[in-house]
Design a protein around this motif. Structure first.
Motif, PDB file in Angstrom:
ATOM      1  N   GLU A   6       0.776  -1.065   0.017  1.00 44.56           N
ATOM      2  CA  GLU A   6      -0.131  -0.078   0.064  1.00 44.56           C
ATOM      3  C   GLU A   6       0.771   1.370  -0.052  1.00 44.56           C
ATOM      4  OE1 GLU A   6      -2.622  -0.197   3.138  1.00 44.56           O
ATOM      5  OE2 GLU A   6      -3.990  -1.760   2.268  1.00 44.56           O
ATOM      6  N   ARG A   7       1.909   1.293   0.631  1.00 47.37           N
ATOM      7  CA  ARG A   7       2.907   2.572   0.843  1.00 47.37           C
ATOM      8  C   ARG A   7       3.391   2.719  -0.608  1.00 47.37           C
ATOM      9  NH1 ARG A   7       4.561   7.176   1.079  1.00 47.37           N
ATOM     10  NH2 ARG A   7       6.468   7.463   2.076  1.00 47.37           N
ATOM     11  N   LEU A   8       4.000   1.834  -1.229  1.00 44.53           N
ATOM     12  CA  LEU A   8       4.621   1.945  -2.672  1.00 44.53           C
ATOM     13  C   LEU A   8       3.433   2.257  -3.668  1.00 44.53           C
ATOM     14  CD1 LEU A   8       7.244  -0.917  -2.525  1.00 44.53           C
ATOM     15  CD2 LEU A   8       7.565   1.607  -2.224  1.00 44.53           C
ATOM     16  N   TRP A   9       2.338   1.655  -3.362  1.00 43.08           N
ATOM     17  CA  TRP A   9       1.231   2.099  -4.531  1.00 43.08           C
ATOM     18  C   TRP A   9       0.883   3.521  -4.237  1.00 43.08           C
ATOM     19  CZ3 TRP A   9       0.006   0.761  -9.092  1.00 43.08           C
ATOM     20  CH2 TRP A   9      -1.224   0.707  -9.497  1.00 43.08           C
ATOM     21  N   ASP A  10       0.652   3.940  -3.087  1.00 37.99           N
ATOM     22  CA  ASP A  10       0.665   5.247  -2.879  1.00 37.99           C
ATOM     23  C   ASP A  10       1.489   6.340  -3.487  1.00 37.99           C
ATOM     24  OD1 ASP A  10      -0.825   7.390  -1.252  1.00 37.99           O
ATOM     25  OD2 ASP A  10       1.095   7.507  -0.486  1.00 37.99           O
ATOM     26  N   LEU A  11       2.805   5.879  -3.564  1.00 37.69           N
ATOM     27  CA  LEU A  11       3.818   6.618  -4.037  1.00 37.69           C
ATOM     28  C   LEU A  11       3.448   6.609  -5.763  1.00 37.69           C
ATOM     29  CD1 LEU A  11       7.197   5.846  -2.207  1.00 37.69           C
ATOM     30  CD2 LEU A  11       5.756   7.775  -1.830  1.00 37.69           C
ATOM     31  N   ARG A  12       3.068   5.379  -6.325  1.00 42.95           N
ATOM     32  CA  ARG A  12       2.908   5.421  -7.823  1.00 42.95           C
ATOM     33  C   ARG A  12       1.722   6.178  -7.930  1.00 42.95           C
ATOM     34  NH1 ARG A  12       1.571   2.488 -12.405  1.00 42.95           N
ATOM     35  NH2 ARG A  12       0.559   3.895 -13.621  1.00 42.95           N
ATOM     36  N   GLN A  13       0.573   6.273  -7.201  1.00 41.29           N
ATOM     37  CA  GLN A  13      -0.586   7.192  -7.537  1.00 41.29           C
ATOM     38  C   GLN A  13      -0.122   8.706  -7.418  1.00 41.29           C
ATOM     39  OE1 GLN A  13      -3.344   4.840  -4.490  1.00 41.29           O
ATOM     40  NE2 GLN A  13      -4.546   4.844  -6.027  1.00 41.29           N
ATOM     41  N   LYS A  14       0.860   8.994  -6.328  1.00 48.78           N
ATOM     42  CA  LYS A  14       1.334  10.441  -6.275  1.00 48.78           C
ATOM     43  C   LYS A  14       1.811  10.797  -7.427  1.00 48.78           C
ATOM     44  CE  LYS A  14       1.158  10.774  -1.104  1.00 48.78           C
ATOM     45  NZ  LYS A  14       1.741  10.912   0.054  1.00 48.78           N
ATOM     46  N   ARG A  15       2.749   9.864  -7.944  1.00 46.18           N
ATOM     47  CA  ARG A  15       3.312  10.133  -9.331  1.00 46.18           C
ATOM     48  C   ARG A  15       2.575  10.469 -10.302  1.00 46.18           C
ATOM     49  NH1 ARG A  15       3.151   7.687 -14.394  1.00 46.18           N
ATOM     50  NH2 ARG A  15       5.123   8.266 -15.427  1.00 46.18           N
ATOM     51  N   ASP A  16       1.506   9.566 -10.463  1.00 46.60           N
ATOM     52  CA  ASP A  16       0.754   9.863 -11.379  1.00 46.60           C
ATOM     53  C   ASP A  16      -0.137  11.299 -11.311  1.00 46.60           C
ATOM     54  OD1 ASP A  16       1.165   7.356 -12.360  1.00 46.60           O
ATOM     55  OD2 ASP A  16      -0.835   6.300 -11.837  1.00 46.60           O
ATOM     56  N   GLY A  17      -0.507  11.510 -10.175  1.00 48.40           N
ATOM     57  CA  GLY A  17      -0.908  12.908 -10.133  1.00 48.40           C
ATOM     58  C   GLY A  17      -0.158  13.849 -10.516  1.00 48.40           C
ATOM     59  N   GLN A  18       1.073  14.044 -10.275  1.00 50.93           N
ATOM     60  CA  GLN A  18       2.019  15.032 -10.766  1.00 50.93           C
ATOM     61  C   GLN A  18       2.193  14.913 -12.269  1.00 50.93           C
ATOM     62  OE1 GLN A  18       3.838  17.212  -9.056  1.00 50.93           O
ATOM     63  NE2 GLN A  18       2.767  16.781  -7.176  1.00 50.93           N
ATOM     64  N   MET A  19       2.195  13.745 -12.862  1.00 53.61           N
ATOM     65  CA  MET A  19       2.441  13.637 -14.132  1.00 53.61           C
ATOM     66  C   MET A  19       1.102  14.166 -14.982  1.00 53.61           C
ATOM     67  SD  MET A  19       1.708  10.038 -16.470  1.00 53.61           S
ATOM     68  CE  MET A  19      -0.162   9.829 -15.894  1.00 53.61           C
ATOM     69  N   SER A  68       8.886  11.515 -10.117  1.00 52.90           N
ATOM     70  CA  SER A  68       8.771  10.114 -10.504  1.00 52.90           C
ATOM     71  C   SER A  68       9.021   9.184  -9.220  1.00 52.90           C
ATOM     72  CB  SER A  68       9.915   9.672 -11.083  1.00 52.90           C
ATOM     73  OG  SER A  68       9.360  10.526 -12.480  1.00 52.90           O
ATOM     74  N   ALA A  69       9.686   9.749  -8.237  1.00 49.35           N
ATOM     75  CA  ALA A  69       9.959   8.936  -7.178  1.00 49.35           C
ATOM     76  C   ALA A  69       9.107   8.966  -5.907  1.00 49.35           C
ATOM     77  CB  ALA A  69      11.561   9.423  -6.596  1.00 49.35           C
ATOM     78  N   LEU A  70       8.640  10.129  -5.551  1.00 52.48           N
ATOM     79  CA  LEU A  70       7.834  10.352  -4.473  1.00 52.48           C
ATOM     80  C   LEU A  70       6.390  11.256  -4.701  1.00 52.48           C
ATOM     81  CD1 LEU A  70      10.680  11.439  -1.927  1.00 52.48           C
ATOM     82  CD2 LEU A  70       9.712   9.328  -1.989  1.00 52.48           C
ATOM     83  N   GLY A  71       6.352  11.665  -5.952  1.00 50.70           N
ATOM     84  CA  GLY A  71       5.097  12.011  -6.311  1.00 50.70           C
ATOM     85  C   GLY A  71       5.159  13.613  -5.677  1.00 50.70           C
ATOM     86  N   SER A  72       6.284  14.238  -5.456  1.00 49.56           N
ATOM     87  CA  SER A  72       6.570  15.585  -4.964  1.00 49.56           C
ATOM     88  C   SER A  72       7.025  16.348  -5.944  1.00 49.56           C
ATOM     89  CB  SER A  72       7.190  15.600  -3.861  1.00 49.56           C
ATOM     90  OG  SER A  72       8.555  15.182  -3.917  1.00 49.56           O
ATOM     91  N   PRO A  73       6.694  17.775  -6.292  1.00 49.11           N
ATOM     92  CA  PRO A  73       7.219  18.576  -7.141  1.00 49.11           C
ATOM     93  C   PRO A  73       8.688  18.830  -7.469  1.00 49.11           C
ATOM     94  CG  PRO A  73       5.400  19.593  -6.148  1.00 49.11           C
ATOM     95  CD  PRO A  73       5.806  18.484  -5.196  1.00 49.11           C
TER      96      PRO A  73
END
Length: 527
Positions: free
Chosen positions: A89-102, A322-327
């Motif tokens: 769940e933690r890593l999938w959360d990072l993936r989703q945050k990455r998608d949000g930034q994308m 890409s890494a953390l979903g942060s700008p």
């Protein structure tokens, strides 16, 4: 990372009756004066016990020259449900945050294409850019060293430290130093190395390698960290509050930083045009490691080069997203030369990179900017934990890097993938990761670096798949054959699917070829 279990729910959504495992043996409050169990409003709630602690599953068991058994280590991680669930769940959360930034950047795909092109150009002219970087760095007052492999890197750094009488080195997170076994070497020559990154420090104190490129202790519950800190730092073992733990680590590590003789960093990017390098962090520890001691050593893989300072903005915009979903990272630090009264050394490390550059199928792996996006999206990595790979680099990027270091030891890793292609889709520099994983499987099969049973199965599959008539006949008869065969012929050690307790899936009632012929390619499918 919470150690508490989620409340179970009944079908109507209300809290279900608590499981018996949560009750203590002492339930005297629920009994009357005569010892009988009370079942009405007079009864008090039964006392509960906390969930039993779940020991952290350890990584792959390593033996000299024996291939890593990723399956065995992954199974142990899966058998620790709280750890496995948190990790996924933690890593999938990072993936989703990455998608949000994308989705927030209309030019995202243009940035990926540009980053990939810049990397390809740099790698195609790497020799020239390395010479330019060396020349500019020396002009900036930096001492530049070249290391053919990890052993030479460690000897060079040891020599620099010995010349300065250094006995303690503080360092920020660096996958290259993990790759070359730097800490172990320094320990063998009596030099103390202190990791200043929180995650790396946790792993160092627990005598574990990092499990992730960016978040090295992501596989640990906070209760695991509390146990490590209690044992190594003397903290309260019952207190697993993350703020308390982070503060305790800071309090214990800060004096070591202030008293260090030398500091070490890696580099996210090195700019040939200016002879500078850039380190991206979120804790500020790299700046302390570089600026508090009088001596700063930077270990840099030769693939970290980019041509110009104007290219840097492309990669900075992609890296943290890409890494953390942060700008952007909290600290993006540029190092151009030694501080006043200080001394700076750069060690440029090859360690197999130039050899990989000459491999037509695998050279693109050198584009990697170590963001970890492929790991965050990989269903195998998320559910098996990084330590199950038994290597410095885990997840999809590890599957294509590790065999280049030791083909035999890491021969099983390219098979730890579903080849779904998600890793390639999220890679900010457009490395064809899943294609390289497949290419490694082919190389390992041809060089007989995989087990005999897997070789036999792949050979049989190759024969069937290369003959369409045989393939269609096999598929068409699969359902009936599976029903007729005795269990021991289907569920046995040679079948890796059933060997781990899984049942064979039911064969489809109709093959794709049969459906295609019946419906004229879907044109006559009933509505």
């Amino acid at each position: 990372m919470s150690g508490s279990e989620e409340p179970r729910r009944a079908e109507d959504g209300l809290p279900a009756l608590l499981h018996e495992d949560l009750h203590t043996a002492d339930d005297g409050g629920a009994r009357g004066s005569g010892g009988e169990r009370l079942s009405h409003g007079e009864a008090t709630s039964r006392p509960l016990q906390p969930p039993a602690p779940e020991p952290q599953p350890r990584g792959a068991k390593l033996y000299h020259r024996k291939p890593v058994d990723h399956n065995e280590a992954a199974q142990r991680f899966i058998d620790a449900p709280r750890h496995a669930k948190m990790h996924d769940e933690r890593l999938w959360d990072l993936r989703q945050k990455r998608d949000g930034q994308m989705h927030g950047l209309p030019e995202w795909e243009d940035l990926r294409e540009l980053a990939s092109t810049i990397k390809q150009h740099t790698l195609s002219n790497l020799g020239d850019y390395l010479e330019q970087f060396e020349s500019q760095a020396k002009a900036n007052g930096i001492h530049v060293h070249w290391a053919r492999d990890g052993a030479e890197h460690n000897r060079i750094v040891h020599g620099i430290l010995a010349d300065h009488g250094a006995r303690r080195l503080i360092k920020s997170k660096s996958m290259l130093t993990e790759e070359v076994g730097f800490r172990d070497y320094m320990a063998s020559v009596g030099i103390e190395v202190v990791e200043t990154d929180l995650g790396e420090r946790i792993q160092q104190l627990d005598e574990e390698a990092p499990s992730h490129i960016v978040v090295p202790a992501v596989h640990k519950l906070r209760s695991d960290v509390a146990d490590v800190f209690a044992r190594e730092l003397g903290t309260d073992p019952a207190n697993d509050d993350v703020h308390y733990l982070a503060e305790q680590q800071r309090e214990k590590t800060r004096p070591l930083i202030l008293e260090a003789d030398a500091g070490m960093t890696g580099a996210n990017f090195a700019v040939a045009e200016t002879g500078t390098f850039v380190v991206c962090t979120n804790e500020g520890n790299a700046d302390l490691s570089a600026n508090v001691p009088p001596l700063h050593i930077a270990s840099i893989g030769i693939e970290k080069l980019i041509p110009r300072i104007t290219d840097l903005g492309v990669f900075i915009r992609l890296l943290s997203r890409s890494a953390l979903g942060s700008p952007i990272t909290q600290y993006t630090s540029h190092f151009r030369g030694p501080r006043d009264g200080g001394e700076m050394h750069i060690v440029l490390v090859d360690n197999g990179r130039s050899a990989r550059l000459g491999e037509p199928e695998f050279w693109q792996s050198l584009k990697c900017i170590r963001c970890g996006a492929c790991m965050n999206t990989c269903p195998v990595y998320r559910r098996s934990g990084g330590l199950s790979y038994g290597a410095t680099y885990s997840g999809p990027i590890g599957l294509i890097l590790d065999p280049s270091f030791d083909r035999r030891r890491y021969s099983s890793l390219p098979f730890a993938s579903t080849l779904n292609g998600s890793c390639t889709n999220v890679c900010p520099v457009k490395i064809n990761i899943h294609e390289q994983i497949f290419a490694w499987r082919k190389v390992l099969a041809e060089s007989h670096d995989i087990g005999w049973s897997k070789q036999a199965m792949m050979k049989a599959a190759g024969t069937v798949l290369s003959h369409p008539t045989l393939y269609r006949a096999s598929i068409a008869t699969a359902e009936g054959t599976l029903k007729l065969l005795p269990d021991f012929m289907v569920a046995n050690p040679l079948n890796s699917w059933t060997a781990r307790g899984r049942a064979m899936p039911d064969a489809p009632k109709e093959t794709f070829h049969q459906w295609y012929e019946r419906t004229n390619g879907g044109k006559e499918e009933p509505s």
